[in-house]
Write an enzyme that holds these catalytic residues in place. Sequence first.
Site, PDB file in Angstrom:
ATOM      1  N   HIS A 426      11.663  20.154 -13.227  1.00 13.84           N
ATOM      2  CA  HIS A 426      10.832  21.325 -12.955  1.00 13.84           C
ATOM      3  C   HIS A 426       9.554  21.321 -13.791  1.00 13.84           C
ATOM      4  CE1 HIS A 426       9.539  25.524 -13.665  1.00 13.84           C
ATOM      5  NE2 HIS A 426       9.758  25.634 -12.366  1.00 13.84           N
ATOM      6  N   CYS A 757     -10.832 -14.681 -18.478  1.00 14.51           N
ATOM      7  CA  CYS A 757      -9.992 -13.529 -18.820  1.00 14.51           C
ATOM      8  C   CYS A 757     -10.081 -13.191 -20.304  1.00 14.51           C
ATOM      9  CB  CYS A 757      -8.533 -13.787 -18.411  1.00 14.51           C
ATOM     10  SG  CYS A 757      -7.790 -15.198 -19.238  1.00 14.51           S
TER      11      CYS A 757
END
Length: 802
Positions: A426, A757
Amino acid sequence: MSKKREFILWFRDLTINDVPIVGGKNASLGEMYRTLTKKGVNIPNGFAVTAYAYRYFLKKAKIQNKIRQIFSDLDTHNLRNLAEKGRNVRKTILEAELPEELQNAITRAYKNLCKKYGRNADVAVRSSATAEDLPGASFAGQQETYLNIKGEKSLLEACKKCFASLFTNRAISYRTDRGFDHFKVSLSIGVQKMVRSDLASSGVMFSIDTETGFKDAVLIEGAYGLGENVVQGNVNPDQFYVFKPTLKKGFKSIISKKLGSKNMKMIYHKTGKTTTKNIKVQENYKIKFCLNNDEILKLAKWAIAIEDHYSKKAKKFKPMDMEWAKDGRTKQLFIVQARPETVQSQKDMNVLEDYTLKEKGKVIATGLSVGTKIASGKAHVIKNVSDIKSFKPGQILVTEKTDPDWEPIMKVASAIVTNRGGRTAHAAIVARELGIPAIVGTSNGTELIKTGTDITISCAEGEVGKIYKNILKFNINKINLKKIKKPKTKIMMNVGNPDQAFEFSFIPNDGVGLAREEFIISSYIKIHPLALLHYDELKDKKAKNIIKKSTQAYENKVDCFIEKLAEGVAMIGAAFYPKDVIVRMSDFKSNEYANLVGGSEFEPKEDNPMLGWRGASRYYTGNYRKAFGLECMAMKKARDEMGLTNIKLMIPFCRTVEEGKLVIKEMRKYGLIQGKNKLQIYMMCEIPSNVILADDFAKIFDGFSIGSNDLTQLILGLDRDSELISRLYDERNPAVKDRIADVIKKARKNKIKIGICGQGPSDHADFAQFLVKCGIDSISLNPDTVLKTTIAIVNEEKKLKR
């Protein structure tokens, strides 16, 4: 008689168009029961007590005017006023008598249901408001649910309680704040055969990622017992992700499995007024997943079927929020609810909000992050809902768990922290809807955080949400992605953390140029692979105990390494699918391997690990050879079992051409064969020999990726970790740039792909522009620098008239 004036309608008679008559929940159940049961989706049968029946009851009992009178001076911002008004309305409804004709209709329908399921059949009695599940207004959880209801008398009592629950304090507050007229919202009731998940498991499922809005994954959460504990956030559940595109092609695409603590379960309770109770879960069940792989895949296929059905009906993408249950007697799975997802599906995906901390602080507690935002403020610890009156707007709510009764203060909180619950609890659902960060499942946040303390809540650092002491500075950067022009040079990303992959996939990109195995091994597995292979021979008792505990959910200890590594890589592969994702095989140094659990017994002590036994040299000889086999098995699992053939593999620190050949030969033993199933094997170009012999390396590898970090230190002859000479470390040194330009030229001559990279282009836009001039195919950047560097590359391409 038309549907509009019926007291009872069976699921088989309902469609999604009947929301005004039976509410969103019941209309959806009817739609699925009619159309999807024939396609193999199991839906328990039942009937709806209609909204007309609710209005008929209020009119016959002559209580509507009394309710209006009670609400004449309603003030939802005054919590005492709200509580008093809500209590009086509910009391008015509960004291009224259900009309005899309505009672007869309900009991008649129940008797018919019992003909199918047996005398006094156990049913779930759920509310279904006529305004629920509308875009931007999720009424889920606003009213009550009653489980394990048996017999006509109990059913009628539960129905009346359901009618009264239209006026819970949270429902009154929610409707008032969103401008819904209390008397234009009616309540229908769903009466549905219970699934005996008290003897098995249950949970929730979304056909979209609840945190990022990534639409190609099904998220499943589950725990033992009836589903209310997962929905209400009473337990920390198991969590599974399944990748939709390859699942549709027939692959076993479970890309992530995370074990929850699952401390309690809700079961049937036969004595007293209550019909359910919570009991502790036995230790041997806590360490097992609540679903097996076949069940996870079946649920995911149903999620796709349900989403496809509603999307086709709506003529647009319609992600769904579902509840599932497994029957412990029949071992069958069922879908017991489905509603539209109302948060991520409403977001503007063209605007990227990037939250980053500008400073670090002391971490007080951690849990699961909900969303990707940061917030700071004064903590307010509340352990009981009766104390919410003391909460002030802007404070950070810290509590055990929340339910809809907490919503009056949740909507004024700047962030939420709970001890219990998962990402579909919730607290998480409401936080997403309110657009505030939440950290759930901290276990002991209410003990570690004190009321009045200044804290910062960070959900911007991956799956683990961090609660820092003090107010820390942070940046919010909003970017309109429509305004970012795409360059001709491919812009890829360096992605290490699988938990951030879905989020990063929304940044404009051409795939992943570097996914590092080391992050997954050190953060998720934490155990040296040889310690798993030789567990019985380990001398370190502490390490053995850690390994025993960490591998309890796996049949064999080595499966823990293979599965977790495969899943970590798969999360990144799936996030960017079908774009290339280049995964570098492990490149720890021997001292870093030794720091893994059990690692010290298998690693040599080297004076200079940076230049020692690392990368390719470990893979084909020595004691690590078998551990490399586990890495290969993990990559094969991600590619072949999960269908992620966009994953390419890369070999680091390959000193010689012969060494490259030996590694490729070793990989073949485990079914990783170059060219088979689209497999490409790249090499990190990070040693001077890689540049000098690039023509020869190009004959055995499918592509190069320049590792500018190591290449710079080896060309300049310095240790990049040494502070004494760090001032000399610069990828833009002419010697380094000359070698990079040379290897790009050689790659193009040999017609193989070449990218970079290393850190250089992420730190220096001018270095990225230099690479574009050289004609590099792709540049892989850190996610936080992609947009800035992309603009610099576009400008450079304009100058070069590309």
